[in-house]
Design an enzyme around this catalytic site. Structure first.
Site, mmCIF file in Angstrom:
data_model
loop_
_atom_site.group_PDB
_atom_site.id
_atom_site.type_symbol
_atom_site.label_atom_id
_atom_site.label_comp_id
_atom_site.label_asym_id
_atom_site.label_seq_id
_atom_site.Cartn_x
_atom_site.Cartn_y
_atom_site.Cartn_z
ATOM 1 N N CYS A 9 0.824 -1.210 0.000
ATOM 2 C CA CYS A 9 0.000 0.000 0.000
ATOM 3 C C CYS A 9 0.860 1.264 0.000
ATOM 4 O O CYS A 9 1.818 1.357 0.762
ATOM 5 C CB CYS A 9 -0.858 -0.059 1.261
ATOM 6 S SG CYS A 9 -1.756 1.435 1.600
ATOM 7 N N ARG A 65 -13.565 2.708 -15.475
ATOM 8 C CA ARG A 65 -13.919 3.041 -14.092
ATOM 9 C C ARG A 65 -12.868 3.909 -13.422
ATOM 10 O O ARG A 65 -13.181 4.737 -12.580
ATOM 11 C CB ARG A 65 -14.121 1.756 -13.300
ATOM 12 C CG ARG A 65 -14.196 2.017 -11.821
ATOM 13 C CD ARG A 65 -14.779 0.903 -11.045
ATOM 14 N NE ARG A 65 -16.044 0.493 -11.584
ATOM 15 C CZ ARG A 65 -16.657 -0.623 -11.265
ATOM 16 N NH1 ARG A 65 -16.082 -1.443 -10.416
ATOM 17 N NH2 ARG A 65 -17.808 -0.945 -11.779
HETATM 18 P P1 IMP Z 1 -1.450 -7.118 3.613
HETATM 19 O O1 IMP Z 1 -2.066 -8.257 4.381
HETATM 20 O O2 IMP Z 1 -0.503 -6.312 4.453
HETATM 21 O O3 IMP Z 1 -0.840 -7.548 2.335
HETATM 22 O O4 IMP Z 1 -2.642 -6.103 3.282
HETATM 23 C C1 IMP Z 1 -3.809 -6.474 2.610
HETATM 24 C C2 IMP Z 1 -4.818 -5.334 2.652
HETATM 25 O O5 IMP Z 1 -4.300 -4.166 2.012
HETATM 26 C C3 IMP Z 1 -6.116 -5.599 1.935
HETATM 27 O O6 IMP Z 1 -7.003 -6.384 2.665
HETATM 28 C C4 IMP Z 1 -6.649 -4.178 1.707
HETATM 29 O O7 IMP Z 1 -7.291 -3.662 2.833
HETATM 30 C C5 IMP Z 1 -5.388 -3.380 1.506
HETATM 31 N N1 IMP Z 1 -5.120 -3.105 0.064
HETATM 32 C C6 IMP Z 1 -5.316 -3.911 -1.001
HETATM 33 N N2 IMP Z 1 -4.895 -3.334 -2.139
HETATM 34 C C7 IMP Z 1 -4.425 -2.121 -1.793
HETATM 35 C C8 IMP Z 1 -3.846 -1.035 -2.530
HETATM 36 O O8 IMP Z 1 -3.633 -1.087 -3.742
HETATM 37 N N3 IMP Z 1 -3.492 0.053 -1.804
HETATM 38 C C9 IMP Z 1 -3.676 0.128 -0.455
HETATM 39 N N4 IMP Z 1 -4.188 -0.859 0.284
HETATM 40 C C10 IMP Z 1 -4.578 -1.980 -0.384
#
Ligand code: IMP
Length: 496
Positions: A312, A413
């Site tokens: 993110c 979109r």
């Molecule tokens: P991770 O478990 O740290 O990889 O985070 C996953 C979470 O990041 C997802 O469930 C979303 O809430 C968030 N997320 C998914 N795609 C994006 C993005 O492109 N930008 C920011 N947050 C994201």
């Protein structure tokens, strides 16, 4: 001057440690349950996870394979909505079609030509069809072994079926163990279940029962089909929700990086009117105000987190976000106030930046009921991507839903969105979910055992956490030894 400036920095999960409580025989690992509410249903019920983890609604994480395997292990994958409506509905249908015990079979009539039965077999993927009369009475079973489509194409099913008189049946059985006993007793692979008038209710297959008994945490609906959870957005919900409902979806998640919006309120209101009994998870929010707004709008659970995901870049791009621990604490405080007032416990789901078992149990101890992860699940065999070899390491691609790659599915979109909020990268391939998730579960249970808590509710009530210094975090890692091939295989990780 801003309306409010919080001078206390927001905290991440990594900054906390659990203090142990009294461990007893009653809190040994095998006594601990991780069952936890996922979402409240409008009819007053609750959908409960056996393993409180969700795979994120992301293209590189949650397709039907992940949905099936995670539901069999007691969690749920949220099928992503960044795809055409028909494709998402097909993924949900695939999860619901996975056999988990009692199967409501597609039946054929006695006069159906075997050519049609064979076409049905190819289309549905089943090789056994019950033959019933117009009132649904069982007349026989026709399986692939009973005919050769090239020879018997015009022959009606009734001429090749195994007739009712030669079948063992279970009358009005609803218990899988009982059905299994009958199957074993009769040396059968399939058992039709009929009502008192010999009308067909279901089929039970031996191999499905074995699978079910091997997966005691499996999450199923009242018709013994696996639980399916899917994401919707605040743009096309008027067409997406009905398609997902037709496909059999059990829970909807409104997928938004910022859910404290009137768009989300309107989406919730529309779903409440169109599908009054469908549970809906709202989010994401990072404040108590956001929680209260979504619950008032009809959310049955609230997802928390902004800016902490491993791919993110929201915080860097927009400056919005909050450390996940602080966000969870703020929302849980609002949730607990709401519970004290109404007696209703609204589940809270921590999402974004949860890396490992330690983060999972800290988030649960802070008050979350379930944890969503993207990166953790993207590494598994069951995520929808192909593994690749990079510098002798096996990796899987992982990209954010706000990345340019994710947006390719519908350029129209995203025309307005001039910047991306996520990046694209790789994560190390970890193997099968079944070989990874149980280990995470055991570590979480071990932590709960140390804290003297048998359930997540007890953890919420009794956990004692402490903020730790950066030095203490460093001390908690391997230090001052040379570990060949290990994480600390470099002088720089030594403290002296
Ligand atoms: P991770 O478990 O740290 O990889 O985070 C996953 C979470 O990041 C997802 O469930 C979303 O809430 C968030 N997320 C998914 N795609 C994006 C993005 O492109 N930008 C920011 N947050 C994201």
């Amino acid at each position: 001057m801003a309306r409010r400036i919080h001078l206390e920095p927001s905290r991440t999960l990594t900054e906390f440690r659990l203090l142990p409580g009294l461990t007893t025989r009653e809190t040994s690992i095998d006594q601990i349950s991780l069952a936890s509410p996922l979402v409240l249903c409008p009819d007053g019920g609750t959908i409960t996870l056996k393993t409180p983890v969700l795979a994120a609604a992301m293209q590189s994480v949650s397709g039907p394979r992940m949905g099936i395997e995670l539901a069999r292990l007691g969690g749920a994958a949220v099928i992503y909505c960044s795809q055409p409506i028909a494709d998402e509905a097909a993924m949900v249908a695939k999860i619901k079609a996975h056999k988990a015990g009692f199967v409501e079979p597609q039946a054929v009539g006695p006069e159906t030509p075997l050519r049609e039965v064979d076409a049905l077999r190819r289309r549905e993927g089943y090789s056994t069809f019950p033959v019933v009369d117009v009132k649904g009475h069982l007349l026989g079973l026709i399986t692939r072994r009973d005919y050769d489509a090239r020879i018997h194409g015009d022959v009606p099913a009734k001429e090749r079926m195994v007739p009712r008189a030669q079948l063992d049946v279970g009358v009005a059985i609803t218990d899988l163990e009982e059905a299994n006993a009958l199957l074993i007793e009769g040396h059968r692979a399939v058992l039709p279940i009929v009502d008192g008038d010999d009308r067909l209710l279901a089929l039970v297959f031996r191999k499905d029962i074995e699978d079910h008994l091997d997966n005691p945490d499996q999450l199923v609906d009242e018709r013994k089909r696996l639980l399916a959870v899917a994401a919707v957005n605040t743009h096309d919900y008027e067409s997406r929700v009905p398609a997902l409902v037709d496909a059999g979806v059990d829970v909807l998640v409104i997928d938004s990086s910022d859910g404290h919006t009137t768009f989300q309120r309107d989406t919730l209101a529309w779903i409440r009117r169109r599908s009054p009994s469908l549970p809906v998870i709202g989010g994401n929010v990072i404040t108590g105000d956001g929680f209260e707004y979504l619950v008032a709008a009809g959310a049955g659970a609230v997802k928390v987190g902004m800016g902490g995901g491993s791919m993110c870049i929201t915080q860097e791009q927009k400056g919005t976000g909050r450390g996940l621990a602080t966000a969870v604490m703020d929302v849980v405080a609002a949730r607990d106030r709401y519970e004290a007032k109404t007696g209703v416990h609204v589940p809270v789901i921590a999402d974004g930046g949860v890396v490992n078992s330690k983060d999972v149990v800290i988030a649960l101890a802070l008050g979350a009921d379930a944890i969503m992860m993207g990166r953790f699940f993207a590494r598994m065999e069951e995520s929808p991507t192909e593994s690749v070899r990079i510098n002798d390491r096996v990796m899987k691609p992982y990209w954010g839903e706000g990345s340019a790659r994710a947006r390719e599915w519908s350029p129209a979109r995203y025309r307005q969105a001039a910047f991306v909020e996520g990046v694209e990268g790789f994560v190390e391939y970890a193997g099968k979910l079944r070989d990874n998730l149980p280990l995470l579960v055991t570590k979480v249970k071990a932590a709960m055992s140390s804290c003297g808590c048998r359930t997540i509710a007890e953890l919420h009530a009794n956990a004692e956490l402490e903020l730790v210094s950066a030095l203490a975090i460093r001390e908690g890692k391997v230090h001052d030894i040379l570990q060949l091939g290990g994480e600390a295989d470099s002088l720089s990780s030594w403290s002296t």
